[in-house]
Design a protein around this motif. Structure first.
Motif, mmCIF file in Angstrom:
data_model
loop_
_atom_site.group_PDB
_atom_site.id
_atom_site.type_symbol
_atom_site.label_atom_id
_atom_site.label_comp_id
_atom_site.label_asym_id
_atom_site.label_seq_id
_atom_site.Cartn_x
_atom_site.Cartn_y
_atom_site.Cartn_z
ATOM 1 N N LEU A 48 0.740 -1.142 0.014
ATOM 2 C CA LEU A 48 -0.044 0.002 0.006
ATOM 3 C C LEU A 48 0.888 1.160 0.049
ATOM 4 C CD1 LEU A 48 -2.103 -1.310 2.814
ATOM 5 C CD2 LEU A 48 -3.212 -0.635 0.763
ATOM 6 N N GLU A 49 0.602 2.097 -0.927
ATOM 7 C CA GLU A 49 1.112 3.676 -0.859
ATOM 8 C C GLU A 49 0.530 4.316 0.264
ATOM 9 O OE1 GLU A 49 1.604 7.836 -3.131
ATOM 10 O OE2 GLU A 49 1.035 5.729 -4.303
ATOM 11 N N GLY A 50 1.153 4.879 1.353
ATOM 12 C CA GLY A 50 0.625 5.231 2.528
ATOM 13 C C GLY A 50 0.806 7.010 2.715
ATOM 14 N N ASP A 51 -0.500 7.454 2.237
ATOM 15 C CA ASP A 51 -0.411 8.832 2.153
ATOM 16 C C ASP A 51 -0.889 9.454 3.646
ATOM 17 O OD1 ASP A 51 -1.087 11.291 1.319
ATOM 18 O OD2 ASP A 51 -2.392 11.025 0.015
ATOM 19 N N GLU A 52 -0.193 10.583 3.791
ATOM 20 C CA GLU A 52 -0.338 11.262 5.096
ATOM 21 C C GLU A 52 -1.643 11.911 5.145
ATOM 22 O OE1 GLU A 52 2.793 13.660 3.287
ATOM 23 O OE2 GLU A 52 1.974 11.707 3.250
ATOM 24 N N TYR A 53 -2.394 12.303 3.661
ATOM 25 C CA TYR A 53 -3.496 13.184 3.807
ATOM 26 C C TYR A 53 -4.657 12.638 4.429
ATOM 27 C CZ TYR A 53 -6.160 17.226 1.898
ATOM 28 O OH TYR A 53 -6.608 18.182 1.838
ATOM 29 N N LEU A 54 -5.820 13.401 4.626
ATOM 30 C CA LEU A 54 -7.104 13.304 5.319
ATOM 31 C C LEU A 54 -7.459 11.954 4.623
ATOM 32 C CD1 LEU A 54 -8.241 16.670 6.334
ATOM 33 C CD2 LEU A 54 -6.556 15.128 7.513
ATOM 34 N N SER A 55 -8.556 11.162 5.584
ATOM 35 C CA SER A 55 -8.995 9.831 4.897
ATOM 36 C C SER A 55 -10.247 10.404 4.407
ATOM 37 C CB SER A 55 -9.310 8.891 6.164
ATOM 38 O OG SER A 55 -8.228 8.330 6.680
ATOM 39 N N SER A 56 -11.132 11.254 4.733
ATOM 40 C CA SER A 56 -12.420 11.245 4.356
ATOM 41 C C SER A 56 -13.080 12.884 4.871
ATOM 42 C CB SER A 56 -13.532 10.465 4.289
ATOM 43 O OG SER A 56 -14.092 10.348 5.626
ATOM 44 N N PRO A 57 -14.164 13.475 4.077
ATOM 45 C CA PRO A 57 -14.556 14.453 4.696
ATOM 46 C C PRO A 57 -15.125 14.279 6.254
ATOM 47 C CG PRO A 57 -15.472 14.170 2.413
ATOM 48 C CD PRO A 57 -14.618 13.112 3.071
ATOM 49 N N ILE A 58 -15.361 13.172 6.549
ATOM 50 C CA ILE A 58 -15.977 12.746 8.056
ATOM 51 C C ILE A 58 -14.888 11.955 8.792
ATOM 52 C CG2 ILE A 58 -18.419 13.059 7.165
ATOM 53 C CD1 ILE A 58 -18.684 9.838 7.250
ATOM 54 N N ASP A 59 -13.760 11.799 8.183
ATOM 55 C CA ASP A 59 -12.728 11.220 9.004
ATOM 56 C C ASP A 59 -11.363 11.812 8.817
ATOM 57 O OD1 ASP A 59 -10.735 9.408 10.132
ATOM 58 O OD2 ASP A 59 -11.522 7.597 9.247
ATOM 59 N N LEU A 60 -11.085 12.684 9.563
ATOM 60 C CA LEU A 60 -9.930 13.665 9.571
ATOM 61 C C LEU A 60 -8.568 12.946 9.959
ATOM 62 C CD1 LEU A 60 -11.418 16.846 10.538
ATOM 63 C CD2 LEU A 60 -11.603 15.845 8.226
ATOM 64 N N ARG A 61 -8.298 11.785 10.198
ATOM 65 C CA ARG A 61 -7.304 10.851 10.538
ATOM 66 C C ARG A 61 -6.129 11.171 9.038
ATOM 67 N NH1 ARG A 61 -9.275 5.420 12.988
ATOM 68 N NH2 ARG A 61 -10.774 5.872 11.356
ATOM 69 N N SER A 62 -5.085 10.853 9.252
ATOM 70 C CA SER A 62 -4.218 10.599 7.924
ATOM 71 C C SER A 62 -4.705 9.202 7.577
ATOM 72 C CB SER A 62 -2.858 10.874 8.356
ATOM 73 O OG SER A 62 -2.456 12.209 8.699
ATOM 74 N N LYS A 63 -4.505 9.228 6.134
ATOM 75 C CA LYS A 63 -4.848 7.913 5.455
ATOM 76 C C LYS A 63 -4.135 6.711 6.093
ATOM 77 C CE LYS A 63 -6.361 9.785 1.109
ATOM 78 N NZ LYS A 63 -5.941 10.062 -0.222
ATOM 79 N N ILE A 69 0.000 22.103 3.862
ATOM 80 C CA ILE A 69 0.003 23.142 5.023
ATOM 81 C C ILE A 69 -1.440 23.582 5.165
ATOM 82 C CG2 ILE A 69 0.395 25.010 3.273
ATOM 83 C CD1 ILE A 69 1.877 26.403 5.315
ATOM 84 N N ASN A 70 -2.534 23.329 4.356
ATOM 85 C CA ASN A 70 -3.974 23.652 4.280
ATOM 86 C C ASN A 70 -4.699 22.634 5.644
ATOM 87 O OD1 ASN A 70 -3.557 21.744 2.495
ATOM 88 N ND2 ASN A 70 -5.570 21.467 2.256
ATOM 89 N N VAL A 71 -3.851 21.703 5.878
ATOM 90 C CA VAL A 71 -4.422 20.738 6.917
ATOM 91 C C VAL A 71 -3.489 20.845 8.091
ATOM 92 C CG1 VAL A 71 -4.941 18.386 7.385
ATOM 93 C CG2 VAL A 71 -5.710 19.217 5.097
ATOM 94 N N PHE A 72 -2.272 20.853 7.828
ATOM 95 C CA PHE A 72 -1.520 20.567 8.963
ATOM 96 C C PHE A 72 -0.755 22.016 9.156
ATOM 97 C CE2 PHE A 72 -1.405 16.411 6.981
ATOM 98 C CZ PHE A 72 -2.188 15.816 7.800
ATOM 99 N N LYS A 73 -1.285 22.712 10.041
ATOM 100 C CA LYS A 73 -0.595 24.232 10.009
ATOM 101 C C LYS A 73 0.383 24.408 10.634
ATOM 102 C CE LYS A 73 -5.280 25.212 8.690
ATOM 103 N NZ LYS A 73 -5.148 25.682 7.740
#
Length: 445
Positions: free
Chosen positions: A158-173, A192-196
């Protein structure tokens, strides 16, 4: 199993939809816009929505799984209907975990290099006909679909992305995968729009390391100081395997990897790609592919899509396109280009396209990123800034942040295209870096 995709047209989502269709699942989906190549690929599988838009009536009580894409919003009417019916709603990574929880999960993470490393691993495994399940975020030669799910395979890569999982699940993928075997290629502030803050960003990688299953394995880049800090601070039990850039040389434009078995000719170039290759080699060892077999296969690896990918032009000019947009990626790509083409005149084009790359605070990270090129060009669209509701940015401000007074800065696509037409594409080599398309620029002619 009956599944429904909310936002089926995404580059990742449509691949998962196709993989489930191939697995024999019943697949439906919706989206408000679907572009190529997703559109044709979904149509060929018979799962392209008949019309664009959101239709709550598609959400019925007999659906086993609703898979929610990041493109959808929290107030999506199909999502509201699914909640009303009490259906099981998965994010993309959450569903992948459900499909792989009884397998050995291999997760490749990092701010940069993860797509290339994952692609290298899959290329080697495919070369030696070792069948695994997988998910990777770029098209790879020899693969029709970039998600594969089976009942029988023992491993999933699996390629592991640190971006958010979904609009209702804000954990990193990547926090949902719980890897048995993991790799961490590097940490450089992104999204930076997510991780300030940078520490908030680094914290996702601390959590990722903490999610490795007890007794698991972490392969990590020992040349990255932030990675080393995270690994050394980890308190959970796993085996640590460091890697670094291997020895290599460039002779007559060809890169040769120096190994105990002799010089191995490669089809890719750049120190960052050689570093990625070393990480892939260690992961392949964990999967039973020893060094001789790895080198035999990696010689024919030509790169993942848009990662220093050579573009065939009508005029036979030398042009490469790269997905690079984050500062660390731009610097590594430019350095590789300089090393590979020492004598040629070098043109470098960069499109600032993402929220992060257009953020005045984040622009500090691009200092000297385009140095060493004979001609360095930065393009960003003033219209894109308006659409993103961001403040205007002046070309002078860009030059200041890049610390490069000779930088050419374009804010209008037509002016960029006019400049492009003035250039002799056979006089020099061209590097085009963007996650966009330079306002519709045709790179093949």
């Amino acid at each position: 199993m009956k599944t429904h995709f909310i936002a089926i047209g995404g580059s990742a989502m449509h691949n998962l939809a196709i993989a489930l269709k191939d697995k024999g699942y019943q697949v439906t989906g919706s989206d408000d816009a679907i572009f190529e190549p997703s559109r044709s690929r979904l149509e060929n599988k018979g799962i392209l929505p008949q019309e664009m838009g959101w239709f709550p009536e598609k959400i019925t009580a007999d659906i086993d799984a609703v898979i929610l894409g990041m493109h959808a919003h929290q107030d999506n009417p199909e999502l509201a209907r699914a909640k009303e019916l009490g259906l099981k709603i998965y994010s993309y990574p959450e569903f992948l975990y459900e499909q792989s929880k009884n397998k050995t999960r291999v997760v490749i993470a990092g701010s940069h290099g993860k797509t290339t490393i994952t692609s290298m691993i899959l290329h080697v495994l495919n070369f030696h006909r070792k069948d695994v399940d997988f998910m990777v975020g770029a098209q790879l030669e020899g693969f029709d679909c970039m998600v594969k799910l089976t009942q029988d395979n023992d491993f999933m890569v699996l390629e592991g992305d640190e971006y958010l999982s979904s609009p209702i699940d804000l954990r990193s993928k990547f926090l949902l995968y719980q890897p048995n075997i993991a790799l961490m290629s590097g940490i450089a502030w992104d999204h930076i729009n997510v991780f300030k803050t940078f520490d908030d960003y680094i914290d996702q990688f601390r959590k990722f390391v903490a999610s490795i299953t007890p007794g698991g394995v972490l392969v990590y880049n020992e040349e990255d100081a932030e990675v080393v800090k995270v690994v050394e601070a980890a308190e959970n039990y796993f085996r640590k395997i460091p890697y670094k850039t291997p020895e290599y040389e460039i002779s007559n434009g060809k890169v040769y990897l120096k190994t105990e078995m002799g010089d191995v000719p490669l089809s890719v170039f750049g120190a960052h790609n050689l570093l990625n290759m070393e990480g892939a080699r260690h992961i392949c060892q964990q999967l039973g592919i020893m060094d001789e077999a790895f080198y035999e296969a990696i010689m024919s690896f030509k790169g993942a899509s848009k990662r220093l990918e050579k573009v065939e032009r009508e005029d036979h000019g030398t042009l490469y396109k790269d997905f690079a947009h984050a500062p660390s990626k731009v610097k590594a790509t430019v350095k590789a280009f300089q090393e590979q083409f020492k004598k040629e005149k070098k043109y470098g084009f960069l499109e600032l396209h993402t929220y992060s790359s257009l953020n005045p605070v984040f622009l500090e990270q691009y200092d000297h990123a385009m140095d060493g090129l004979n001609e360095a060009i930065v393009f960003y669209s003033e219209d894109a800034l308006k659409i993103k509701r961001m403040e205007p940015i002046s070309p002078e401000f860009i030059k200041e942040k890049f610390k490069n007074n000779t930088l050419r800065v374009f804010t209008n696509a037509e002016e960029l295209h006019a400049y492009w037409e003035t250039l002799d594409k056979t006089d020099g080599v061209f590097l085009m870096m963007s996650s966009g398309n330079f306002g519709g620029l045709n790179l093949t002619r």
